[in-house]
Write a protein that holds these residues in place. Structure first.
Motif, mmCIF file in Angstrom:
data_model
loop_
_atom_site.group_PDB
_atom_site.id
_atom_site.type_symbol
_atom_site.label_atom_id
_atom_site.label_comp_id
_atom_site.label_asym_id
_atom_site.label_seq_id
_atom_site.Cartn_x
_atom_site.Cartn_y
_atom_site.Cartn_z
ATOM 1 N N THR A 222 -14.138 -14.903 -19.514
ATOM 2 C CA THR A 222 -15.064 -13.793 -19.097
ATOM 3 C C THR A 222 -14.849 -12.820 -20.269
ATOM 4 O O THR A 222 -16.144 -12.124 -20.577
ATOM 5 C CB THR A 222 -14.584 -13.257 -17.745
ATOM 6 N N LEU A 223 -14.084 -12.479 -20.719
ATOM 7 C CA LEU A 223 -13.679 -11.446 -21.878
ATOM 8 C C LEU A 223 -14.377 -12.000 -23.154
ATOM 9 O O LEU A 223 -15.042 -11.286 -23.815
ATOM 10 C CB LEU A 223 -12.175 -11.326 -21.940
ATOM 11 N N ALA A 224 -14.258 -13.289 -23.295
ATOM 12 C CA ALA A 224 -14.883 -13.771 -24.477
ATOM 13 C C ALA A 224 -16.568 -13.799 -24.175
ATOM 14 O O ALA A 224 -17.316 -13.571 -25.213
ATOM 15 C CB ALA A 224 -14.346 -15.548 -24.652
ATOM 16 N N ILE A 225 -16.912 -13.950 -23.195
ATOM 17 C CA ILE A 225 -18.503 -14.145 -22.999
ATOM 18 C C ILE A 225 -19.002 -12.758 -23.326
ATOM 19 O O ILE A 225 -20.021 -12.395 -23.918
ATOM 20 C CB ILE A 225 -18.758 -14.630 -21.778
ATOM 21 N N GLY A 226 -18.455 -11.763 -22.952
ATOM 22 C CA GLY A 226 -18.742 -10.335 -23.012
ATOM 23 C C GLY A 226 -18.708 -9.735 -24.390
ATOM 24 O O GLY A 226 -19.375 -9.046 -24.906
ATOM 25 N N SER A 227 -17.744 -10.471 -25.220
ATOM 26 C CA SER A 227 -17.335 -9.974 -26.624
ATOM 27 C C SER A 227 -18.480 -10.613 -27.611
ATOM 28 O O SER A 227 -19.098 -10.031 -28.264
ATOM 29 C CB SER A 227 -15.862 -10.469 -26.918
ATOM 30 N N ASN A 228 -18.630 -11.841 -27.290
ATOM 31 C CA ASN A 228 -19.659 -12.592 -28.238
ATOM 32 C C ASN A 228 -19.993 -14.027 -27.538
ATOM 33 O O ASN A 228 -19.346 -15.006 -27.680
ATOM 34 C CB ASN A 228 -19.003 -12.808 -29.377
ATOM 35 N N PRO A 229 -21.162 -14.092 -26.743
ATOM 36 C CA PRO A 229 -21.459 -15.240 -25.881
ATOM 37 C C PRO A 229 -21.905 -16.547 -26.769
ATOM 38 O O PRO A 229 -21.342 -17.408 -26.565
ATOM 39 C CB PRO A 229 -22.724 -14.810 -25.184
ATOM 40 N N ALA A 230 -22.398 -15.958 -27.987
ATOM 41 C CA ALA A 230 -22.612 -17.186 -28.924
ATOM 42 C C ALA A 230 -21.476 -17.711 -29.376
ATOM 43 O O ALA A 230 -21.360 -19.198 -29.640
ATOM 44 C CB ALA A 230 -23.586 -16.886 -30.225
ATOM 45 N N ALA A 231 -20.339 -17.006 -29.833
ATOM 46 C CA ALA A 231 -19.088 -17.791 -30.092
ATOM 47 C C ALA A 231 -18.278 -18.331 -29.160
ATOM 48 O O ALA A 231 -17.752 -19.230 -29.421
ATOM 49 C CB ALA A 231 -18.361 -16.456 -30.886
ATOM 50 N N ALA A 232 -18.386 -17.916 -27.927
ATOM 51 C CA ALA A 232 -17.905 -18.424 -26.779
ATOM 52 C C ALA A 232 -18.566 -19.940 -26.568
ATOM 53 O O ALA A 232 -17.956 -20.762 -26.299
ATOM 54 C CB ALA A 232 -18.026 -17.609 -25.554
ATOM 55 N N GLN A 233 -19.834 -19.902 -26.606
ATOM 56 C CA GLN A 233 -20.453 -21.200 -26.630
ATOM 57 C C GLN A 233 -20.157 -22.223 -27.481
ATOM 58 O O GLN A 233 -19.767 -23.527 -27.141
ATOM 59 C CB GLN A 233 -22.038 -20.856 -26.515
#
Length: 350
Positions: A222-233
């Motif tokens: 959840t935190l990663a998606i809010g920080s940078n969704p492309a990087a999380a993907q």
């Protein structure tokens, strides 16, 4: 797998680094990195102000119990909203979802015993409210993730649609007998060792989902998606599927809020939830969760929920008109968003 750091983690690391350079002692370094501390100090200042402004009237056991009861539903909603806003999303529909879930559960209760219905009916009503909330949230999450529609637009449409369905089902009137007497006498008015069950339930929800956010992979994603969704993907997080889960969680907790409302007030209050989104978003942002995503905590939301609750109660005690109370909450929200924006600009300049 590439590690995806949340903005919250990055900010804390930067603060610690600057503190070391400034020669601050370790305890002061930790204090400087805790956003929730400043929110808590605001809460303490409000309590001190109203205690001084209304001696013997504000600082009482009865008042604080009522503040806890009044804040319990918004705390449950705030926990869900924390997850949503951390993903850089928003949910404006929560008040209408509470109404829709309460209407669904209330109509079933009316046709299966009304106020005299037993615990079997109560259990089914709870499941209905939770299912309606979770289903509505999942639908909105799917539109946001798959349809690529902005959360603001999806949930604004959801606000009107959910309320419209509730009004169609009831003719726009609160149906009589929507809550079981058993539900009201226990969850609504019951206490355990002097603590209202509503407060205990809200505390349990807060603890569970606070630990989920801070200690589990679901919270990290959840935190990663809010920080940078492309990087999380790229790191292997299924962003679309996760967003559906987050909005479903928000809907689930809205359904639970509907059950708590029925237990506390015994009615669906179709016209009484128009400002729920304002109150909940205010609390979450006051608690340090960034509207730009990637940073936030349930602990901060707990503190943030009690700031409007204390503010509203304190204004009532000192005799301020109700309309000014709404103005005060609105101003607090604008101030919180402004402060969050300034903090973000400061981080970007570094």
């Amino acid at each position: 797998m590439t590690a995806v750091l949340s903005r919250d983690a990055q900010e804390r690391t930067q603060v610690r680094g600057r503190a070391r350079k400034g020669g601050l002692p370790p305890r002061m370094r930790r204090v400087a990195a805790v956003n929730e501390l400043w929110t808590f100090l605001i809460l303490v200042a409000l309590v001190a102000f109203f205690t001084a402004a209304a001696p013997g009237k504000f600082f009482t056991a009865y008042n604080f119990t009522q503040i806890g009861v009044n804040a319990s539903i918004y705390l449950v909603l705030g926990v869900g909203m924390t997850y949503v806003i951390i993903t850089a999303g928003i949910d404006l529909s929560i008040g209408s979802v509470v109404v829709l879930a309460a209407v669904g559960a209330g109509l079933y209760n009316i046709h299966h015993g009304g106020p005299a219905s037993g615990w079997t009916t109560v259990g089914i009503c709870v499941l209905i409210a939770l299912a309606i909330g979770a289903g509505w949230g999942a639908l909105q999450g799917a539109l946001i993730s798959s349809g690529k529609v902005p959360p603001l637009i999806v949930t604004l449409g959801g606000l009107g649609a959910a309320l419209g369905l509730a009004q169609l089902a009831t003719g726009g009137q609160d149906p009589a007998g929507a809550a079981s007497a058993d539900l009201q006498s226990t969850l609504g008015y019951g206490r355990l060792f002097g603590v209202p069950w509503l407060v205990i339930l809200a505390a349990a929800v807060t603890l569970v989902f606070g630990l989920v956010l801070a200690r589990t992979r679901f919270g990290n994603h959840t935190l990663a998606i809010g920080s940078n969704p492309a990087a999380a993907q790229r790191a292997g997080v299924r962003v679309g599927r996760h967003l559906v889960k987050v909005y479903a969680l928000m809907g689930l907790l809205a359904g639970l809020g509907a059950v708590m409302w029925l237990a506390s007030y015994g009615t669906t209050s179709i016209a009484g939830h128009s400002t729920d989104n304002l109150k909940v978003i205010t609390a979450v942002v006051l608690g340090g969760t960034s509207l730009f995503g990637g940073r936030g905590s349930v602990l901060g939301t707990v503190i943030g929920v009690f700031i409007p609750a204390v503010l509203t109660t304190g204004l009532i005690v000192i005799g301020v008109q109700q309309y000014w109370q709404d103005v005060a909450v609105g101003l607090v929200l604008v101030a919180a968003v402004y402060i969050d924006h300034m903090r973000r600009r400061t981080r970007e300049r570094r």
